[in-house]
Motif scaffolding. Structure first.
Motif, PDB file in Angstrom:
ATOM      1  N   ALA A  50     -23.563  32.427  44.606  1.00 15.17           N
ATOM      2  CA  ALA A  50     -23.763  33.217  43.394  1.00 15.17           C
ATOM      3  C   ALA A  50     -25.076  33.977  43.512  1.00 15.17           C
ATOM      4  O   ALA A  50     -26.011  33.514  44.168  1.00 15.17           O
ATOM      5  CB  ALA A  50     -23.788  32.310  42.159  1.00 15.17           C
ATOM      6  N   VAL A  51     -25.136  35.139  42.857  1.00 19.59           N
ATOM      7  CA  VAL A  51     -26.334  35.962  42.955  1.00 19.59           C
ATOM      8  C   VAL A  51     -26.619  36.650  41.624  1.00 19.59           C
ATOM      9  O   VAL A  51     -25.705  37.104  40.939  1.00 19.59           O
ATOM     10  CB  VAL A  51     -26.205  37.022  44.071  1.00 19.59           C
ATOM     11  N   LEU A  52     -27.884  36.716  41.269  1.00 19.19           N
ATOM     12  CA  LEU A  52     -28.321  37.496  40.112  1.00 19.19           C
ATOM     13  C   LEU A  52     -28.971  38.766  40.638  1.00 19.19           C
ATOM     14  O   LEU A  52     -29.978  38.714  41.360  1.00 19.19           O
ATOM     15  CB  LEU A  52     -29.309  36.713  39.255  1.00 19.19           C
ATOM     16  N   LEU A  63     -24.626  41.489  35.249  1.00 19.00           N
ATOM     17  CA  LEU A  63     -23.793  40.309  35.030  1.00 19.00           C
ATOM     18  C   LEU A  63     -22.336  40.750  34.984  1.00 19.00           C
ATOM     19  O   LEU A  63     -22.037  41.909  34.696  1.00 19.00           O
ATOM     20  CB  LEU A  63     -24.183  39.602  33.730  1.00 19.00           C
ATOM     21  N   THR A  64     -21.462  39.823  35.261  1.00 16.97           N
ATOM     22  CA  THR A  64     -20.029  40.120  35.228  1.00 16.97           C
ATOM     23  C   THR A  64     -19.385  39.360  34.074  1.00 16.97           C
ATOM     24  O   THR A  64     -19.975  38.431  33.515  1.00 16.97           O
ATOM     25  CB  THR A  64     -19.350  39.719  36.556  1.00 16.97           C
ATOM     26  N   ILE A  82     -19.346  35.310  30.614  1.00 19.30           N
ATOM     27  CA  ILE A  82     -20.358  36.190  31.209  1.00 19.30           C
ATOM     28  C   ILE A  82     -21.111  35.366  32.233  1.00 19.30           C
ATOM     29  O   ILE A  82     -21.595  34.269  31.924  1.00 19.30           O
ATOM     30  CB  ILE A  82     -21.305  36.749  30.136  1.00 19.30           C
ATOM     31  N   GLU A  83     -21.190  35.889  33.457  1.00 16.07           N
ATOM     32  CA  GLU A  83     -21.802  35.120  34.530  1.00 16.07           C
ATOM     33  C   GLU A  83     -22.348  36.030  35.625  1.00 16.07           C
ATOM     34  O   GLU A  83     -22.073  37.224  35.638  1.00 16.07           O
ATOM     35  CB  GLU A  83     -20.790  34.129  35.110  1.00 16.07           C
ATOM     36  N   HIS A 159     -21.514  44.418  33.663  1.00 19.66           N
ATOM     37  CA  HIS A 159     -22.453  44.777  32.594  1.00 19.66           C
ATOM     38  C   HIS A 159     -23.869  44.843  33.144  1.00 19.66           C
ATOM     39  O   HIS A 159     -24.272  43.994  33.938  1.00 19.66           O
ATOM     40  CB  HIS A 159     -22.432  43.732  31.470  1.00 19.66           C
ATOM     41  N   GLU A 160     -24.616  45.829  32.671  1.00 20.41           N
ATOM     42  CA  GLU A 160     -26.042  45.899  32.971  1.00 20.41           C
ATOM     43  C   GLU A 160     -26.775  45.619  31.666  1.00 20.41           C
ATOM     44  O   GLU A 160     -26.564  46.312  30.664  1.00 20.41           O
ATOM     45  CB  GLU A 160     -26.418  47.273  33.520  1.00 20.41           C
ATOM     46  N   TYR A 161     -27.605  44.593  31.663  1.00 20.93           N
ATOM     47  CA  TYR A 161     -28.345  44.188  30.471  1.00 20.93           C
ATOM     48  C   TYR A 161     -29.847  44.284  30.737  1.00 20.93           C
ATOM     49  O   TYR A 161     -30.297  43.991  31.854  1.00 20.93           O
ATOM     50  CB  TYR A 161     -28.064  42.725  30.108  1.00 20.93           C
ATOM     51  N   ALA A 162     -30.594  44.622  29.701  1.00 18.60           N
ATOM     52  CA  ALA A 162     -32.041  44.436  29.784  1.00 18.60           C
ATOM     53  C   ALA A 162     -32.265  42.942  30.012  1.00 18.60           C
ATOM     54  O   ALA A 162     -31.568  42.108  29.417  1.00 18.60           O
ATOM     55  CB  ALA A 162     -32.705  44.886  28.483  1.00 18.60           C
ATOM     56  N   PHE A 163     -33.210  42.602  30.884  1.00 21.80           N
ATOM     57  CA  PHE A 163     -33.446  41.195  31.178  1.00 21.80           C
ATOM     58  C   PHE A 163     -33.747  40.403  29.916  1.00 21.80           C
ATOM     59  O   PHE A 163     -33.220  39.299  29.722  1.00 21.80           O
ATOM     60  CB  PHE A 163     -34.597  41.021  32.186  1.00 21.80           C
TER      61      PHE A 163
END
Length: 194
Positions: A50-52, A63-64, A82-83, A159-163
């Motif tokens: 797994a990778v962040l 995140l996916t 969401i992961e 998805h791209e989220y602000a950290f």
């Protein structure tokens, strides 16, 4: 070599569909020296990675989201989870496997990933070791929309989220996946996006 606190191991195959499920009987010597018979079921689906993905400039993470039947079966109303990007190793080493998953699931092509740790996620019944990574990304690394491999029936949202938002999603319960929580907390503890 077998440890001195376990003997008489017998495996019976219960299922060999999605992965293998064995019934295992054995004798276990407890901390007081008493031998007792034990019965467990062991699920083996192989090891995973797994990778962040994180972007230092924009302070964002990728995140996916996808349907996970076990979560639905256990009360998650939608079954959607969401992961972080993740997958089985199949016949690859962990680094090669996760780079392949990144491209398939997220559409990003990355040549560098950083190993964080290896963990058992559910050692009471599952054999899987998950190799955890982090990796920096930029807009230039995006090759496609991702979404997974159609022939594997993958239907993955990216998805791209602000950290800061992603980290808050742990507290709100929007993120319930252990590997995702661990990697988000790792980024926070290391100050990578500070």
């Amino acid at each position: 070599m077998m440890p001195e606190y376990i003997k008489n191991i017998k495996k019976t195959l219960l299922s060999d569909n999605w992965a293998t499920l064995h019934k295992v009987t054995f004798d276990y010597r407890d901390s007081k020296g008493n031998w007792e018979p034990q019965v467990r079921e062991v699920y083996d689906r192989g090891n995973g990675a797994a990778v962040l993905l994180y972007n230092k400039a924009s302070k964002t993470v990728i995140l996916t989201e996808q349907f996970r039947m076990p979560t639905y079966f256990n009360g998650n109303d939608s079954g959607m989870l969401i992961e972080v990007c993740a997958g089985l190793l199949d016949d690859y080493d962990p680094e090669t496997a996760i780079k392949k998953e990144i491209e398939e699931e997220t559409g990003y092509h990355l040549s560098d990933v950083e190993k964080v740790m290896d963990l058992y996620m559910s050692p009471g019944s599952v054999t899987e070791t998950v190799h955890l990574f982090i990796a920096g990304y930029t807009v230039k690394d995006k090759l496609s929309e991702g979404g997974g491999v159609a022939t594997e029936n993958e239907d993955i949202l990216v998805h791209e989220y602000a950290f800061a938002k992603a980290y808050t999603m742990i507290q709100t319960g929007e993120i319930k996946d252990a590997k995702t929580v661990i990697l988000l907390q790792y980024l926070q503890l290391q100050g990578i996006l500070s």
